[in-house]
Design an enzyme around this catalytic site. Sequence first.
Site, PDB file in Angstrom:
ATOM      1  N   THR A  85      54.015  89.916  88.882  1.00 46.29           N
ATOM      2  CA  THR A  85      53.782  89.271  90.180  1.00 46.29           C
ATOM      3  C   THR A  85      52.532  88.399  90.030  1.00 46.29           C
ATOM      4  O   THR A  85      51.467  88.758  90.521  1.00 46.29           O
ATOM      5  CB  THR A  85      53.570  90.316  91.298  1.00 46.29           C
ATOM      6  N   THR A 121      52.875  95.360  91.121  1.00 50.56           N
ATOM      7  CA  THR A 121      51.892  95.295  92.212  1.00 50.56           C
ATOM      8  C   THR A 121      52.344  94.212  93.192  1.00 50.56           C
ATOM      9  O   THR A 121      52.447  93.043  92.817  1.00 50.56           O
ATOM     10  CB  THR A 121      50.503  94.955  91.642  1.00 50.56           C
ATOM     11  N   ARG A 151      45.729 100.976  82.394  1.00 49.65           N
ATOM     12  CA  ARG A 151      44.750  99.984  81.914  1.00 49.65           C
ATOM     13  C   ARG A 151      45.224  99.472  80.574  1.00 49.65           C
ATOM     14  O   ARG A 151      45.687 100.258  79.735  1.00 49.65           O
ATOM     15  CB  ARG A 151      43.385 100.650  81.691  1.00 49.65           C
ATOM     16  N   GLU A 152      45.088  98.178  80.336  1.00 55.67           N
ATOM     17  CA  GLU A 152      45.395  97.648  79.010  1.00 55.67           C
ATOM     18  C   GLU A 152      44.430  98.299  78.025  1.00 55.67           C
ATOM     19  O   GLU A 152      43.282  98.580  78.357  1.00 55.67           O
ATOM     20  CB  GLU A 152      45.255  96.121  79.007  1.00 55.67           C
ATOM     21  N   LYS A 208      47.665 100.822  95.517  1.00 57.19           N
ATOM     22  CA  LYS A 208      47.413 100.053  94.299  1.00 57.19           C
ATOM     23  C   LYS A 208      46.416  98.917  94.543  1.00 57.19           C
ATOM     24  O   LYS A 208      45.440  98.746  93.808  1.00 57.19           O
ATOM     25  CB  LYS A 208      48.744  99.511  93.771  1.00 57.19           C
ATOM     26  N   ASN A 212      42.511  98.620  92.989  1.00 58.42           N
ATOM     27  CA  ASN A 212      42.012  97.494  92.198  1.00 58.42           C
ATOM     28  C   ASN A 212      40.868  96.770  92.918  1.00 58.42           C
ATOM     29  O   ASN A 212      39.922  96.313  92.274  1.00 58.42           O
ATOM     30  CB  ASN A 212      43.150  96.522  91.860  1.00 58.42           C
ATOM     31  N   LEU A 254      30.356 100.543  86.175  1.00 61.09           N
ATOM     32  CA  LEU A 254      29.069  99.993  86.617  1.00 61.09           C
ATOM     33  C   LEU A 254      28.409  99.271  85.453  1.00 61.09           C
ATOM     34  O   LEU A 254      27.189  99.292  85.323  1.00 61.09           O
ATOM     35  CB  LEU A 254      28.157 101.120  87.114  1.00 61.09           C
ATOM     36  N   CYS A 264      45.130  91.367  86.124  1.00 65.38           N
ATOM     37  CA  CYS A 264      45.284  92.167  87.350  1.00 65.38           C
ATOM     38  C   CYS A 264      44.172  91.963  88.377  1.00 65.38           C
ATOM     39  O   CYS A 264      44.422  91.432  89.454  1.00 65.38           O
ATOM     40  CB  CYS A 264      45.402  93.649  86.991  1.00 65.38           C
TER      41      CYS A 264
END
Length: 437
Positions: A85, A121, A151-152, A208, A212, A254, A264
Amino acid sequence: MRISVIGCGYLGAVHAACMAKLGHEVVGIDVDKRKVAELSAARAPFYEPGLEELLSEVQETGRLSFTTDMAAARGSAIHFVCVGTPQKKGENAADLTYVDAAITALIPYLAAGDVVVGKSTVPVGTASRLSELVQSEEPDAHLVWNPEFLREGHAVSDTLHPDRFVYGVQDASEDHPAVALLDEVYAVSLSSGTPRLVMDHPTAELVKTAANSFLATKISFINAMAELCEAAGADVTRLADAIGMDDRIGRKFLNAGIGFGGGCLPKDIRAFMARAGELGADQALTFLREVDAINMRRRTRVVELARELCGGSLLGKRITVLGAAFKPESDDVRDSPALSIAAQLQLQGAVVTVTDPKALDNAARRFPELHYETSSEAAVENADALLLLTEWQEYRDLDPYELSNAVSFPRILDGRNVLDAAKWRAAGWTYRGLGRP
Ligand code: UDX
């Protein structure tokens, strides 16, 4: 169970392989012949640690196959929709063309009792719309939204051992027939105690985008603190260590630096703002505009710091960029801050060489005007300044003493704050971090 996975990109290829690993009989379906040929030969069309080994392992069992023929979905009890998407061209909203096309192509092959499971998503409201579409053609089929949080770089383990499962079903009921079926799909993970939450369609979609957005906000928060630290002469890495010790805050995500990129976070927060606007709730997400702005400002800041590091001018300066991927352990350069900085430096007159252990082919396709060098030893030779922009382990491990013999000037900008500043300075380098004195 017999499962079909529609869309074999990052999400789908990993999902298909993992479902076969869990013992299911899986067919992956994609419109891209090249992708299907690669996956059928157990080759991953992108770099993801462990994926190729997993593809080989499960293909040997005969439980995993790939095809371009949607008719192969017939007979599966569960159909996972894993297509992309992307951001619409020239707009912030998500482009739902591929999701709509996948569902429309799948519908003729659905049977009563089948469950269509959306994993992509999507903007909130999509699942209910698609559910109506599915049921208008096959009243006894169901549509569930089951967002994916992988996560990639950790995609295989994130799929096999997720933090939680979210099932969005029409009536938010545990008794919905699709719930038992999905429980069967994920039985192995569920039996090891992975929590599973059943909710309605819109809430599942929002989980989702909210997750993110939170992650993006956390990164931009610490990058805003980095701006302040720079102004005040403070050290953002020590600040993050200290505030991160509060459980309510946590140290993860952080790390101040050149900001977030990838396929994403940037597009998801923009699509979320666009959707909020359509729903008349745009005020609720105006803070995400600031999150995006802080993030983009990092790139400009790095270009400015590089200029300072080079003595006030970039013209003709030989700059080596270490890292092109949007993060380590990935060859993905979509919205990569490292590459966007490299391109900016080049535009401003620097002679830029980019190196990366995995992402150079993708980088060269996106920015053919940049100079690429596969060997990091060759890339750093005679450099006027080094910019560490993607924190691959091999760059973290660089020896400042050895390296100082190769470069013209020992100057380094640590765009991810991963190097030991004292050690580099002791070896004679001019070291600059982000948000550090
Ligand atoms: C993200 C989400 O983490 C994942 O749950 C979702 O399914 C897809 O989007 P991914 O795009 O693979 O995953 O990358 P992620 O690990 O979240 O990193 C995103 C970007 O933020 C990278 O560019 C990374 O370098 C940057 N980042 C991350 C920081 O700048 N600082 C941090 O502290 C953490």
